[in-house]
Design a protein around this motif. Structure first.
Motif, PDB file in Angstrom:
ATOM      1  N   VAL A  11       0.846  -1.206   0.000  1.00 24.20           N
ATOM      2  CA  VAL A  11       0.000   0.000   0.000  1.00 24.20           C
ATOM      3  C   VAL A  11       0.877   1.250   0.000  1.00 24.20           C
ATOM      4  CG1 VAL A  11      -1.561   1.386   1.426  1.00 24.20           C
ATOM      5  CG2 VAL A  11      -2.030  -1.040   1.060  1.00 24.20           C
ATOM      6  N   TYR A  12       1.915   1.246   0.835  1.00 20.46           N
ATOM      7  CA  TYR A  12       2.738   2.457   0.945  1.00 20.46           C
ATOM      8  C   TYR A  12       3.637   2.678  -0.262  1.00 20.46           C
ATOM      9  CZ  TYR A  12       0.658   4.150   5.076  1.00 20.46           C
ATOM     10  OH  TYR A  12      -0.261   4.705   5.926  1.00 20.46           O
ATOM     11  N   THR A  13       3.858   1.642  -1.078  1.00 13.56           N
ATOM     12  CA  THR A  13       4.572   1.879  -2.334  1.00 13.56           C
ATOM     13  C   THR A  13       3.630   2.517  -3.372  1.00 13.56           C
ATOM     14  OG1 THR A  13       4.077  -0.325  -3.199  1.00 13.56           O
ATOM     15  CG2 THR A  13       6.161  -0.067  -2.009  1.00 13.56           C
ATOM     16  N   LEU A  37      10.635   9.642  11.858  1.00 11.47           N
ATOM     17  CA  LEU A  37      10.385   8.463  12.698  1.00 11.47           C
ATOM     18  C   LEU A  37       9.148   7.715  12.198  1.00 11.47           C
ATOM     19  CD1 LEU A  37      11.037  10.075  16.217  1.00 11.47           C
ATOM     20  CD2 LEU A  37      12.597   8.666  14.856  1.00 11.47           C
ATOM     21  N   GLY A  38       9.328   6.454  11.834  1.00  9.46           N
ATOM     22  CA  GLY A  38       8.219   5.695  11.238  1.00  9.46           C
ATOM     23  C   GLY A  38       8.059   6.095   9.783  1.00  9.46           C
ATOM     24  N   CYS A  39       9.182   6.024   9.046  1.00 11.20           N
ATOM     25  CA  CYS A  39       9.245   6.601   7.687  1.00 11.20           C
ATOM     26  C   CYS A  39       8.535   5.759   6.641  1.00 11.20           C
ATOM     27  CB  CYS A  39      10.699   6.773   7.283  1.00 11.20           C
ATOM     28  SG  CYS A  39      11.592   5.188   7.202  1.00 11.20           S
ATOM     29  N   GLY A  40       8.243   4.482   6.930  1.00 10.49           N
ATOM     30  CA  GLY A  40       7.642   3.627   5.913  1.00 10.49           C
ATOM     31  C   GLY A  40       8.551   3.478   4.707  1.00 10.49           C
ATOM     32  N   ASP A  60      11.008   0.220  11.918  1.00 11.73           N
ATOM     33  CA  ASP A  60      11.409  -1.114  12.403  1.00 11.73           C
ATOM     34  C   ASP A  60      11.105  -2.198  11.375  1.00 11.73           C
ATOM     35  OD1 ASP A  60       8.658  -1.270  12.661  1.00 11.73           O
ATOM     36  OD2 ASP A  60       8.669  -1.764  14.801  1.00 11.73           O
ATOM     37  N   SER A  61      10.698  -1.792  10.172  1.00 10.57           N
ATOM     38  CA  SER A  61      10.401  -2.767   9.125  1.00 10.57           C
ATOM     39  C   SER A  61      11.483  -2.741   8.047  1.00 10.57           C
ATOM     40  CB  SER A  61       9.046  -2.447   8.485  1.00 10.57           C
ATOM     41  OG  SER A  61       8.928  -3.116   7.249  1.00 10.57           O
ATOM     42  N   PRO A  62      12.314  -3.785   7.952  1.00 13.64           N
ATOM     43  CA  PRO A  62      13.318  -3.828   6.884  1.00 13.64           C
ATOM     44  C   PRO A  62      12.665  -3.795   5.512  1.00 13.64           C
ATOM     45  CG  PRO A  62      13.694  -5.601   8.490  1.00 13.64           C
ATOM     46  CD  PRO A  62      12.377  -4.971   8.833  1.00 13.64           C
ATOM     47  N   ARG A  76      13.142   0.099  16.376  1.00 13.24           N
ATOM     48  CA  ARG A  76      11.904   0.586  16.986  1.00 13.24           C
ATOM     49  C   ARG A  76      12.164   2.030  17.421  1.00 13.24           C
ATOM     50  NH1 ARG A  76      10.146  -1.656  21.855  1.00 13.24           N
ATOM     51  NH2 ARG A  76       7.990  -1.249  21.320  1.00 13.24           N
ATOM     52  N   ILE A  77      11.187   2.880  17.242  1.00 10.96           N
ATOM     53  CA  ILE A  77      11.358   4.284  17.623  1.00 10.96           C
ATOM     54  C   ILE A  77      11.665   4.372  19.121  1.00 10.96           C
ATOM     55  CG2 ILE A  77      10.178   6.506  17.825  1.00 10.96           C
ATOM     56  CD1 ILE A  77       8.453   5.567  15.369  1.00 10.96           C
ATOM     57  N   GLU A  78      10.956   3.579  19.901  1.00 15.13           N
ATOM     58  CA  GLU A  78      11.112   3.617  21.361  1.00 15.13           C
ATOM     59  C   GLU A  78      12.548   3.298  21.788  1.00 15.13           C
ATOM     60  OE1 GLU A  78       8.897   2.084  19.533  1.00 15.13           O
ATOM     61  OE2 GLU A  78       6.971   1.816  20.539  1.00 15.13           O
ATOM     62  N   LEU A  91       7.209  13.141  13.312  1.00 13.44           N
ATOM     63  CA  LEU A  91       6.441  11.996  13.811  1.00 13.44           C
ATOM     64  C   LEU A  91       5.071  12.069  13.143  1.00 13.44           C
ATOM     65  CD1 LEU A  91       6.544   9.568  15.799  1.00 13.44           C
ATOM     66  CD2 LEU A  91       5.370  11.038  17.443  1.00 13.44           C
ATOM     67  N   ALA A  92       4.958  11.407  11.985  1.00 11.05           N
ATOM     68  CA  ALA A  92       3.732  11.479  11.183  1.00 11.05           C
ATOM     69  C   ALA A  92       2.849  10.275  11.488  1.00 11.05           C
ATOM     70  CB  ALA A  92       4.096  11.540   9.698  1.00 11.05           C
ATOM     71  N   SER A  93       1.815  10.107  10.678  1.00 14.44           N
ATOM     72  CA  SER A  93       0.994   8.885  10.671  1.00 14.44           C
ATOM     73  C   SER A  93       0.285   8.615  11.995  1.00 14.44           C
ATOM     74  CB  SER A  93       1.849   7.677  10.267  1.00 14.44           C
ATOM     75  OG  SER A  93       2.542   7.945   9.079  1.00 14.44           O
TER      76      SER A  93
HETATM   77  C1  LIG Z   1       1.298   4.180   8.435  1.00 18.45           C
HETATM   78  S1  LIG Z   1       2.963   3.856   7.996  1.00 18.45           S
HETATM   79  C2  LIG Z   1       3.406   5.470   7.448  1.00 18.45           C
HETATM   80  C3  LIG Z   1       4.768   5.645   6.910  1.00 18.45           C
HETATM   81  C4  LIG Z   1       5.153   7.087   6.601  1.00 18.45           C
HETATM   82  N1  LIG Z   1       5.188   7.914   7.803  1.00 18.45           N
HETATM   83  C5  LIG Z   1       4.211   7.700   5.586  1.00 18.45           C
HETATM   84  O1  LIG Z   1       3.442   8.605   5.957  1.00 18.45           O
HETATM   85  O2  LIG Z   1       4.243   7.285   4.438  1.00 18.45           O
HETATM   86  C6  LIG Z   1       3.702   3.755   9.617  1.00 18.45           C
HETATM   87  C7  LIG Z   1       5.136   3.270   9.613  1.00 18.45           C
HETATM   88  O3  LIG Z   1       5.652   3.420  10.911  1.00 18.45           O
HETATM   89  C8  LIG Z   1       6.357   2.267  11.290  1.00 18.45           C
HETATM   90  N2  LIG Z   1       6.252   2.151  12.744  1.00 18.45           N
HETATM   91  C9  LIG Z   1       5.112   2.174  13.480  1.00 18.45           C
HETATM   92  N3  LIG Z   1       5.402   2.105  14.792  1.00 18.45           N
HETATM   93  C10 LIG Z   1       6.756   2.014  14.864  1.00 18.45           C
HETATM   94  C11 LIG Z   1       7.673   1.925  15.956  1.00 18.45           C
HETATM   95  N4  LIG Z   1       7.214   1.905  17.216  1.00 18.45           N
HETATM   96  N5  LIG Z   1       8.984   1.875  15.692  1.00 18.45           N
HETATM   97  C12 LIG Z   1       9.438   1.908  14.401  1.00 18.45           C
HETATM   98  N6  LIG Z   1       8.628   2.004  13.327  1.00 18.45           N
HETATM   99  C13 LIG Z   1       7.301   2.059  13.565  1.00 18.45           C
HETATM  100  C14 LIG Z   1       5.684   1.120  10.546  1.00 18.45           C
HETATM  101  O4  LIG Z   1       6.571   0.040  10.353  1.00 18.45           O
HETATM  102  C15 LIG Z   1       5.296   1.809   9.242  1.00 18.45           C
HETATM  103  O5  LIG Z   1       6.302   1.674   8.270  1.00 18.45           O
END
Ligand SMILES: C[S@@+](CC[C@H](N)C(=O)[O-])C[C@H]1O[C@@H](n2cnc3c(N)ncnc32)[C@H](O)[C@@H]1O
Length: 209
Positions: A11-13, A37-40, A60-62, A76-78, A91-93
């Motif tokens: 979906v994100y691609t 943070l959480g760049c997808g 945290d997703s390779p 993980r962001i934490e 910090l989006a999404s």
């Molecule tokens: C909804 S996607 C959005 C990606 C990007 N921010 C965008 O707007 O296209 C959320 C992303 O955040 C990552 N994510 C969520 N919680 C996370 C965490 N606690 N640590 C690292 N990555 C996290 C997920 O793996 C996912 O790739």
């Protein structure tokens, strides 16, 4: 392929941007370095780079990071401890609206330079009060929300994405914060609310000063 939080990499691609990078760009100095943070897949990071911002992208997703062209960190962001700070932390999404986002906000704060800006996307309280089942489209992706349930300050629902003959679902739970609740959450991380960055109040800035 799905991430730990249930996002579909496919979906994100396919999802285009919807003005997110411009909101960030307008809120930070020209050329400011951004920690995303959480760049997808780097959907927003790549546009920020095109707008002149060096980006360090964390997820945290390779499988998501495989699509990212910025400097990338799998974590993980934490748990993130880069031992350096950034003029801007993104910090989006709606990650800040997760039921326990305090450790994520702590990571934002410990990577924010003095005088820097955190740029955060949340679900404002009005969204919790008005959201209904329904659908829309972003680029070629049809997006619909269904199965909304409310339990005190928590709202759960399922988002369904459909494109190119395939469909994906993601279940999520978000916590309703009003402005005092948001201020208290930010304060717990040593952050202070700045200002709203979008007319719908879904984006805001915060700083450590
Ligand atoms: C909804 S996607 C959005 C990606 C990007 N921010 C965008 O707007 O296209 C959320 C992303 O955040 C990552 N994510 C969520 N919680 C996370 C965490 N606690 N640590 C690292 N990555 C996290 C997920 O793996 C996912 O790739």
């Amino acid at each position: 392929m799905t991430t730990a939080d249930g996002c579909s990499v496919e979906v994100y691609t396919l999802l285009p941007t919807a003005g997110e990078a411009q909101i960030v760009h307008d809120a930070i100095p020209a050329g400011a370095e951004v920690l995303d943070l959480g760049c997808g897949t780097g959907r927003v990071a790549h546009e920020l780079m095109a707008l002149g911002h060096p980006v360090t992208a964390v997820d945290d997703s390779p499988e998501m990071l495989a699509h990212v062209r910025a400097h990338k960190v799998c974590s993980r962001i934490e748990d993130l401890r880069l031992d350096r700070r950034f003029e801007a932390v993104l910090l989006a999404s709606h990650l800040v609206s997760a039921p326990d986002s305090a450790p994520v906000l702590a990571a934002v704060a410990r990577h924010l330079a003095p005088g820097g800006r955190a740029i955060i996307e949340w679900y404002p309280p009005e969204w919790f009060d008005t959201v209904e089942d329904g659908g829309g489209r972003l680029g070629e992706v049809e997006i619909s929300l269904s199965g909304i349930t409310r339990d005190a300050d928590l709202l759960s629902a399922t988002v369904r994405y459909a494109a190119r003959g395939a469909a994906w679902e993601q279940h999520f739970t978000a916590r309703r914060l009003d402005q005092p609740g948001l201020d208290a959450l930010l304060a717990g991380a040593g952050l202070v609310f700045g200002r709203f960055l979008s007319p719908d109040h879904t984006w805001f800035s915060a700083g450590s000063d």
